[in-house]
Write an enzyme that holds these catalytic residues in place. Structure first.
Site, PDB file in Angstrom:
ATOM      1  N   ASP A 183      12.328  21.981  -7.109  1.00  0.00           N
ATOM      2  CA  ASP A 183      14.660  21.737  -7.458  1.00  0.00           C
ATOM      3  C   ASP A 183      14.028  20.951  -5.426  1.00  0.00           C
ATOM      4  O   ASP A 183      13.508  20.460  -5.160  1.00  0.00           O
ATOM      5  CB  ASP A 183      15.281  22.754  -7.327  1.00  0.00           C
ATOM      6  CG  ASP A 183      16.303  22.461  -8.474  1.00  0.00           C
ATOM      7  OD1 ASP A 183      16.958  21.377  -7.692  1.00  0.00           O
ATOM      8  OD2 ASP A 183      16.574  23.449  -8.858  1.00  0.00           O
ATOM      9  N   HIS A 244      21.793  22.803  -6.314  1.00  0.00           N
ATOM     10  CA  HIS A 244      21.575  23.261  -6.889  1.00  0.00           C
ATOM     11  C   HIS A 244      20.265  24.209  -6.843  1.00  0.00           C
ATOM     12  O   HIS A 244      19.809  25.427  -7.837  1.00  0.00           O
ATOM     13  CB  HIS A 244      20.630  22.066  -7.895  1.00  0.00           C
ATOM     14  CG  HIS A 244      20.756  21.786  -9.440  1.00  0.00           C
ATOM     15  ND1 HIS A 244      19.044  21.836  -9.269  1.00  0.00           N
ATOM     16  CD2 HIS A 244      21.271  22.037 -10.028  1.00  0.00           C
ATOM     17  CE1 HIS A 244      18.961  21.923 -10.525  1.00  0.00           C
ATOM     18  NE2 HIS A 244      20.789  21.901 -11.167  1.00  0.00           N
ATOM     19  N   SER A 401      20.531  23.458 -16.400  1.00  0.00           N
ATOM     20  CA  SER A 401      19.612  23.566 -15.641  1.00  0.00           C
ATOM     21  C   SER A 401      20.201  24.828 -15.279  1.00  0.00           C
ATOM     22  O   SER A 401      19.303  25.571 -14.289  1.00  0.00           O
ATOM     23  CB  SER A 401      20.527  22.931 -14.083  1.00  0.00           C
ATOM     24  OG  SER A 401      19.638  21.565 -14.203  1.00  0.00           O
TER      25      SER A 401
END
Length: 862
Positions: A183, A244, A401
């Site tokens: 990521d 994220h 996600s």
């Protein structure tokens, strides 16, 4: 009386040990049979019951044996029910009990059946028999070890996926499973993550030595490709990326029962953080390098909450294949564009050996943003998912996600419980046990592959069926390897049984494409043992007049006992023979034949040539690959007016130009095989072409060839080169130039102070460099033989610079040896300029891009 109306009363007696002595309490609860399937995670109104799938508990009224029909002690009425309800096994639940009052337990049996059947209904049928004292589903009680994490109540999606019941079965800390988070960066020192972060035991921290020899120095807790360092924390300049990655890591593996924060789905599996942040926030580069790092450092599950729509990449599929072969399951987000992935592919979610994840709301509806279609394997909650954020913080995010690491964490639990399972088996346990959900959107609801994940069902499942398509190929009528309108096409499919042995199944071929007429639409799949494969064939007709480059869609529906499956295929009809690249100053074409600029020759008009600032300088160009003078696969002229046509698109692939591309403003991609050659070498060639719009990079096209050996034995002495017949002047009376420093040969319009120059350079000279400027009058006009092509590919560079004649050039690389199944990369650039200094400067710009490895995918986070 029907099952629907029968009410069965169960009376449970228990002694309240903590109350008044010898006080008897009676609890009475009623169950009604129903035809509506109820999953183990669903609760009855007014109760907190969950039921184990595929099993009920039965107690006989006497010591009579509960047995199948063939047993001599079988009771006829019960034996009939055993047969009618598909009971697969009967076990005396407490066979060896011998404590005080053990006789209470001796008449209790566990009856097992397909987990797709409703245990309440089956229990009701057995309870009606006069020989049975009671029959009931096996309950799953509310977990006793509810996480004490202070923000756990903010994780409102846990009931829907039955994660607490799953934790009653298995917790990740009971094994050694590793989940990689590839990521935008992970705050691995977050208080809620640090105790679950993976440690590379073979690396000594801080000694600045690559102790384990994996190519990464001091990678004790993962790697950061953005900074080329051992700190996988996200970049401070990229708050979205670092949040994220931290958020997805927490969903999959935040520390559970540490009294703070949230609870990761895997209940303390180890998390391997890998930062693949790109140059800009929201961009990820080195994504597939990150996947390989995860594989080679022992990750069992690889969570990829990123991707992009467009065309497939053979490189990326190769990486996924590598992960699968080494026991790593890749889980990927299905995308956030509310798009049907069957018709608009999204990668890596749609690659083979990847489990793709869509997202649902808290009401088990499809999240508005989520992609959907038969190609989406499973759904998971993806709205307001609460988790860790950078800097020790917490917050909620939406998207596939977020759904992706939920599935990754549950996959980690299953791998902990059953470490022998392969990636494909884990994928199918997750898919086949999903809860069927109903979406309010009719289109997406009609195309749900399996449903929303159920963690408890994943961990408790037995005797599952999973038959999947392994390969789809076709044979077209004219043998060109291309589907043309008006043709009958033989479709050949290979299916593999992933799990338990199967009975015969029916396969139905359907197509929503109006141009397709399916001639034989039904085939039978023979019984398959676990791991077996089987072939089936269909025939369909493509209507005459089908437009060029039309995508046709074919769906297979597999039907078996209590089992169904869908697979999706996409093919191109009359695919384009050429596509144009245009930088603004340079216009040129790529083709499905291996030619550059034109298919064939300029006067045939199939392409845009090599047009620099409005002036074309190309007559013919294309790829040549050879291993001997009798084996040169090429698309170049042979005799006057004729040419070889040895290359064709690899089956199931298309030519495309992505605008914008990931690596460049325009990225062209196609995959060729030399199967049409009289004497094929047996190679697959992926051609990637790159065009840039901005100075100083807009005066050339880079062409990269990845050459793969398809043979079972090694290829030796292979050369690859680009042949170009340049016509810089209208009269084809040109002048040649050469720069050994730049591995560049060119043709110009005048001998002195030229204003138009076009040439070819080798960007990857590691295997060897060759260049020849050829007089067409001497070598080409009569015939260009295979022996001559081989000679120009292989002979040492000629210093001859012919002038005022019709000139062709060959720039080559070699010799190369390629092991069976292995690949080699060679790269060239077609370069233009307005002076000798200009073309050399442009060549240096092309080399700069190549040397700085700017051809690594940079995928956007969904």
């Amino acid at each position: 009386m029907t099952i629907q109306s029968r009410k069965v009363t169960l009376i449970t007696l228990f002694l309240l040990l903590a109350g008044a002595p010898n006080t008897l309490f009676i609890s009475q609860e009623s169950y009604a049979g129903t035809n509506k399937k109820k999953t183990p995670s669903q609760k009855k109104s007014g109760s907190d019951n969950r039921f184990e799938p595929g099993v009920i508990i039965v107690k006989m009224k006497s010591q009579q044996t509960l047995a199948k029909t063939a047993h001599p002690a079988a009771i006829a009425s019960i034996a009939k029910k055993i047969q009618a309800n598909g009971i697969t096994s009967i076990q005396q639940t407490f066979l060896n009990s011998h404590g005080r009052n053990a006789e209470i337990l001796h008449n209790i049996y566990s009856l097992h059946f397909s987990p797709t059947q409703n245990p309440e209904e089956i229990a009701a049928r057995f309870a009606a028999d006069p020989n049975i004292e009671y029959a009931e589903p096996q309950r799953i009680h509310k977990i006793l070890e509810t996480p004490n994490d202070e923000l756990y109540n903010n994780q409102t999606y846990t009931d829907a996926i039955a994660i607490e019941a799953a934790w009653d079965i298995t917790k990740g800390e009971q094994g050694d499973v590793v989940i990689a988070i590839v990521d935008g960066g992970t705050d691995w020192q977050h208080p809620d993550l640090i105790d679950n972060i993976w440690t590379n035991e073979d690396e000594i921290a801080g000694n600045n030595i690559d102790d384990d020899g994996n190519g990464y120095i001091d990678d004790v807790h993962g790697w950061n490709y953005a900074t080329n360092s051992n700190d996988p924390t996200g970049l401070s300049s990229q708050p979205t990326n670092r949040n994220h990655g931290t958020h997805t890591a927490g969903i999959a593996g935040a520390r559970v029962n540490n009294g703070i924060g949230v609870a990761g789905m895997s209940w303390n599996c180890k998390i391997m953080p890998i930062c693949v942040a790109g140059q800009n926030d929201w961009d990820l580069s080195n994504t597939y390098q990150g996947v390989v790092y995860a594989v080679e450092n022992g990750a069992d599950i690889i969570s990829c909450s990123w991707g992009k729509p467009g065309t497939a990449s053979i490189f990326e599929q190769d990486v996924i294949d590598y992960a699968n072969a080494n026991g790593s399951l890749v889980v990927a987000a299905a995308g956030n564009t509310n798009s049907n992935n069957d018709y608009n592919p999204y990668y890596p979610a749609l690659y083979n050996y990847v489990i793709s994840v869509g997202s649902t709301t808290d009401k088990d509806d499809k999240a508005l943003h989520s992609n959907y279609g038969w190609s989406v394997d499973v759904f998971a909650p993806g709205m307001a998912v609460y988790s860790t954020l950078h800097g020790g913080n917490y917050g909620a995010n939406d998207g596939t996600s977020m759904a992706c690491p939920i599935v990754s964490g549950i996959a980690g639990l299953l791998k902990t419980k059953n470490p022998e399972l392969t990636p494909s088996e884990i994928e199918e346990y997750i898919r086949q046990t999903a809860d069927r959900v109903v979406f309010t959107d009719a289109v997406s609801n009609s195309m749900i592959a399996k449903g929303r994940i159920n963690a408890h069902s994943v961990l408790s499942a037995e005797a599952l069926t999973a038959v999947r398509m392994l390969e789809a190929t076709f044979i077209d009528e004219d043998g060109s390897g291309i589907i043309n309108d008006g043709e009958n096409i033989e479709l050949n499919l290979v299916f593999k049984n992933i799990l338990q042995a199967t009975n015969p199944m029916q396969i139905i071929l359907r197509s929503p494409s109006l141009e397709i007429d399916i001639i034989d639409s039904v085939a039978t799949l023979k019984p398959l043992a676990k791991g077996d494969t089987a072939h089936v064939s269909f025939t369909y007709h493509v209507a005459s007049g089908t437009p060029d480059n039309r995508t046709i869609y074919l769906f297979t529906e597999i039907e078996g006992e209590n089992y169904s499956e869908h697979e999706v295929m996409r093919f191109q009809v009359n695919p384009p023979t050429y596509l144009d690249h245009n930088s603004g100053t340079l216009l040129t074409s790529i083709t499905t034949s291996g030619n550059l600029g034109y298919i064939g020759f300029a006067d045939e008009g199939n392409g845009s040539g090599f047009t620099f600032k409005g002036q074309n300088s190309l007559f013919e160009a294309g790829l040549m690959v050879g291993i001997s003078e009798s084996q040169v696969s090429n698309c170049i002229r042979t005799t006057n007016g004729a040419r070889n046509n040895d290359f064709t698109l690899a089956q199931g692939t298309n030519m495309a130009i992505d605008i914008p591309g990931v690596e460049a403003d325009e990225h062209g991609i196609l995959t060729l095989v030399d199967s049409l050659a009289d004497n094929p070498i047996g190679v697959q060639i992926q051609q990637d072409s790159y065009i840039y719009y901005d100075e100083p990079f807009n005066d050339f096209m880079i062409v990269k060839y990845t050459i793969t050996n398809l043979n079972t034995t090694a290829i030796s002495n292979l050369y690859a080169g680009i042949f170009v017949d340049w016509d810089v002047t209208d009269t084809a009376q040109d002048f040649a130039g050469f720069s050994a420093q730049h591995n560049l040969g060119w043709v110009q319009n005048t001998q002195n102070q030229p204003t138009q120059l076009s040439g070819t350079m080798l960007l990857s000279p590691e295997a060897g460099f060759g260049y020849h400027a050829i007089s067409n009058e001497l070598w080409i006009y009569d015939a260009f033989t295979e022996q001559e092509k081989w000679a120009f590919l292989t002979q040492p560079t000629s210093a001859e610079v012919p002038n005022y004649i019709d000139i062709s050039t060959v720039v080559s690389a070699g010799p190369m040896n390629i092991e069976a199944g292995a690949s080699k990369v060679v790269a060239f650039a077609l370069v233009a300029g307005t002076s000798e200094l200009d073309i050399k400067n442009n060549a240096e710009s092309a080399q700069l891009l190549w040397d700085n490895e700017l051809f690594i995918p940079k995928d956007n986070t969904p």
